[in-house]
Motif scaffolding. Sequence first.
Motif, PDB file in Angstrom:
ATOM      1  N   VAL A 342     -11.532 -15.674  -5.066  1.00 47.80           N
ATOM      2  CA  VAL A 342     -12.334 -16.144  -3.838  1.00 47.80           C
ATOM      3  C   VAL A 342     -13.464 -15.177  -3.225  1.00 47.80           C
ATOM      4  O   VAL A 342     -14.569 -15.579  -3.124  1.00 47.80           O
ATOM      5  N   ASP A 345     -16.287 -14.866  -5.701  1.00 54.41           N
ATOM      6  CA  ASP A 345     -17.129 -16.205  -5.865  1.00 54.41           C
ATOM      7  C   ASP A 345     -18.167 -15.977  -4.678  1.00 54.41           C
ATOM      8  O   ASP A 345     -19.194 -16.245  -4.689  1.00 54.41           O
ATOM      9  N   ILE A 346     -17.679 -15.691  -3.458  1.00 52.38           N
ATOM     10  CA  ILE A 346     -18.629 -15.570  -2.412  1.00 52.38           C
ATOM     11  C   ILE A 346     -19.402 -14.626  -2.144  1.00 52.38           C
ATOM     12  O   ILE A 346     -20.784 -14.654  -1.765  1.00 52.38           O
ATOM     13  N   GLU A 348     -20.819 -13.365  -5.062  1.00 52.41           N
ATOM     14  CA  GLU A 348     -21.811 -13.779  -5.984  1.00 52.41           C
ATOM     15  C   GLU A 348     -22.680 -14.715  -5.389  1.00 52.41           C
ATOM     16  O   GLU A 348     -23.874 -14.749  -5.716  1.00 52.41           O
ATOM     17  N   LEU A 349     -22.127 -15.654  -4.493  1.00 51.19           N
ATOM     18  CA  LEU A 349     -23.068 -16.620  -3.936  1.00 51.19           C
ATOM     19  C   LEU A 349     -24.305 -15.878  -2.834  1.00 51.19           C
ATOM     20  O   LEU A 349     -25.090 -16.498  -2.806  1.00 51.19           O
ATOM     21  N   TYR A 350     -23.706 -14.974  -2.253  1.00 49.16           N
ATOM     22  CA  TYR A 350     -24.302 -14.325  -1.144  1.00 49.16           C
ATOM     23  C   TYR A 350     -25.099 -13.191  -1.564  1.00 49.16           C
ATOM     24  O   TYR A 350     -25.924 -12.624  -0.993  1.00 49.16           O
ATOM     25  N   PRO A 352     -27.549 -12.494  -3.519  1.00 53.64           N
ATOM     26  CA  PRO A 352     -28.936 -12.702  -3.628  1.00 53.64           C
ATOM     27  C   PRO A 352     -29.509 -13.013  -2.036  1.00 53.64           C
ATOM     28  O   PRO A 352     -30.637 -12.520  -1.809  1.00 53.64           O
ATOM     29  N   VAL A 353     -28.585 -13.720  -1.263  1.00 56.33           N
ATOM     30  CA  VAL A 353     -29.151 -13.851  -0.032  1.00 56.33           C
ATOM     31  C   VAL A 353     -29.421 -12.448   0.966  1.00 56.33           C
ATOM     32  O   VAL A 353     -30.179 -12.526   1.560  1.00 56.33           O
ATOM     33  N   GLU A 355     -29.677  -9.487  -0.250  1.00 57.03           N
ATOM     34  CA  GLU A 355     -30.695  -8.892  -0.992  1.00 57.03           C
ATOM     35  C   GLU A 355     -32.218  -9.390  -0.317  1.00 57.03           C
ATOM     36  O   GLU A 355     -33.174  -8.688   0.118  1.00 57.03           O
ATOM     37  N   ASP A 356     -32.389 -10.637  -0.152  1.00 58.44           N
ATOM     38  CA  ASP A 356     -33.430 -11.356   0.137  1.00 58.44           C
ATOM     39  C   ASP A 356     -33.777 -11.253   1.523  1.00 58.44           C
ATOM     40  O   ASP A 356     -34.858 -10.963   2.410  1.00 58.44           O
ATOM     41  N   SER A 379     -12.988 -19.573   1.977  1.00 56.11           N
ATOM     42  CA  SER A 379     -14.447 -19.204   1.497  1.00 56.11           C
ATOM     43  C   SER A 379     -15.305 -19.350   2.617  1.00 56.11           C
ATOM     44  O   SER A 379     -16.284 -18.751   2.906  1.00 56.11           O
ATOM     45  N   VAL A 383     -17.985 -17.106   4.322  1.00 55.02           N
ATOM     46  CA  VAL A 383     -19.482 -17.296   4.523  1.00 55.02           C
ATOM     47  C   VAL A 383     -19.924 -17.040   6.283  1.00 55.02           C
ATOM     48  O   VAL A 383     -21.047 -16.469   6.528  1.00 55.02           O
ATOM     49  N   GLU A 387     -22.637 -14.534   7.053  1.00 54.53           N
ATOM     50  CA  GLU A 387     -23.902 -15.224   7.884  1.00 54.53           C
ATOM     51  C   GLU A 387     -24.008 -14.200   9.278  1.00 54.53           C
ATOM     52  O   GLU A 387     -25.031 -14.065   9.424  1.00 54.53           O
TER      53      GLU A 387
END
Lengths: 499, 223
Positions: A342, A345-346, A348-350, A352-353, A355-356, A379, A383, A387
């Motif tokens: 879990v 996965d999160i 992996e999702l976040y 790139p965010v 890094e940006d 999850s 998140v 955030e």
Amino acid sequence: MNSIVKLWRTTTVRLTALFILIFIIFSVGLLGYVGFQTSIEIQRVQAREVNWEVRQLRNLDRRGSLRALIFAVQRLASQPGPGIYYLGNAAGEMIAGNFPDVPSDVLAHPGHYTFSYSPVEAFGRSQRSNRDNPRRSGARRDSDVVPPPPRQAQAVVTSERLDSGLRLVVGRDIVQRRDFTQIIVRTLAYGLGGIVIFSALAGLLTARRVLRRIDTINATTRVIMAGNMSERVPVTRRNDEFDELASGLNDMLDRIEQLMQGLKEVTDNVAHDLKTPLTRLRNRAEAALREGRSDEDHRKALESTIAESDQLIATFNALLLIARIEAGSRTNALSNVNISEVVADICELYGPVIEDAGGMLEEDVEPLIFANANRELLSQALVNLLENAIKYGLKSGNGAPEGPDDAERRTIRVGVRRRGERIHIFVADRGPGIPEADRKRVLERFVRLEKSRTEPGSGLGLSLVSAVARLHRGTFALEDNHPGTHAVISLPEPGEENG
Amino acid sequence: MKILLIEDDREAATYLMQALDQAGHVAHHASDGETGFAMASAMEYDVLIIDRMLPRRDGISIIESLRVEGNKTPVLILSALGEVEDRVTGLRSGGDDYLTKPYAFTELLARIEVLARRSTPSEAATSYQVGDLTLDRLSRQVTRAGEKISLQPREYRLLEYLMKYSGQVVTRTMLLENVWDYHFDPQTNVIDVHMSRLRAKIDRGQKKQLLQTIRGAGYMISE
């Protein structure tokens, strides 16, 4: 009267009554048995005594010493007790003894007899009138035996014709045996009476004590139902089952009060924090209608209206979700979940965010950690934490100088680790952090530390995390990361829970 | 596309019927469960949009009965209940997709278009082709104009989903649900970040941009 009825209804009193009844039945049975056995034993002993005396007297007679025989009979007859003695000649005259009125039948035929007679006096047995049919035991004469009238004495005797031709009758008055039975019955009656009275008293006292304790509990519940939620059932220091019940009730009341408090908070919050944006929405639409000159103006106003209502919907959903989590349908929501997966996965999702946003994600995931969890809710909690970390943690403290540890400052660490008996899921940033005084408050609904509210957000993110942690029987805490915020969801190991 | 809408809220239904009509679909409307079920079993539709709570017969029971009858028309369930368990019940009864109220019309439109496409054979294709972009599902290889593009596993799944429904708009929520299997809406647009990475890998330096952002709706891959 009413209180007696109430007392009778209590379990204690009924149980006491039942036990008393059972006790009486058993005591009567037991004493009856003992009495019966004793009376048989006494009969046997008496029969043996009588036989022995007859043998002795017969021996005396055989030796031909009439004087000694008479003396012996007289001595025996003069002793107090139930003894019956008669020594007479063939003509039916008593030579010695204490029982002159031996029925002629008894004298005529040697053997064992039981017959009734009427004792004239209670003590001295010098004069007795008889005239009753003696019964020869063993003989089939039962049919013509008249049952002895009441208050009559009964004698069991052995009649002998001695070698010298004298008639000897030795026996026992069995009234004494009856006395014994009476003693047993009387003892039984007194004993039982006493026991019944004492048990009833004890039962009543216990019941009243129990009733008093229960009455206090009832009184408390009535007060609470009348609206005073802060009332609690008193707990004594006795630490008995009533105290256990009382503290159980108090725990339940705490939980109810907490839930009601939560409900009140939600309604207050809905009133305040949803009404405000709704008013804003309405004002904006109104203003657009009033002042909008061109289609472009209207279009812009409508777009912002939609954006605003989307935000409202999101807030509303979050609020509902928190409320539903806190209402707690725990059982069906949780299953055995690979927490490591879990978290990964999160990440992996976040990744790139982050890094940006100019940050770096450091994953610290211990593999194969399982727990009873809800993947979706966990999850979402992660998140929310991420955030926040991006929104506040990556913010440099008013243009902090770029330095060699800048990379460190821009790192967000996310992971899951076993810590003893618990599983720690954490999100840590190196931002300005949260002042210690605010760390608890910020978990409440709609609390936002940022007064200007320039960042979008509902102020529900951390409340949700906190609710999710509670759903998992875990805790959520914000700690100091020196500098920054270290947010930890601590879950129990699956083995610790039941089910 | 021929659509049946079973919805008891008159205003919502009117709005949806208009919007579907404008989007170029033929839509019928039933305002209660019994009528809806009768219409759904009597006529051939491409997609059914069924509200979960209806008068006379609830949505779940309609779907179950249709499936028992062997009717395989794709169903989109509309519901005010948004919990994961509610969604699971809805999908388990035979529904194909689940949309929580309130929703954006673009979201609904994208979903029913994808649903209608599901029943076509492209579902089982072993490779997808959009322009000079090829995705081979057996070797899991992606090439653009013969040149191999290396993708992360998640990027591959993202592209696979987009190409499966090429020429159709897929929303961010659909991507989050189908590629990542999350059913909540994050505040920041995580999907946009991932899409821009994917776009950098397949479209950068190319004359023709295949991956398009559809304003106010989502993404679409097309020639």
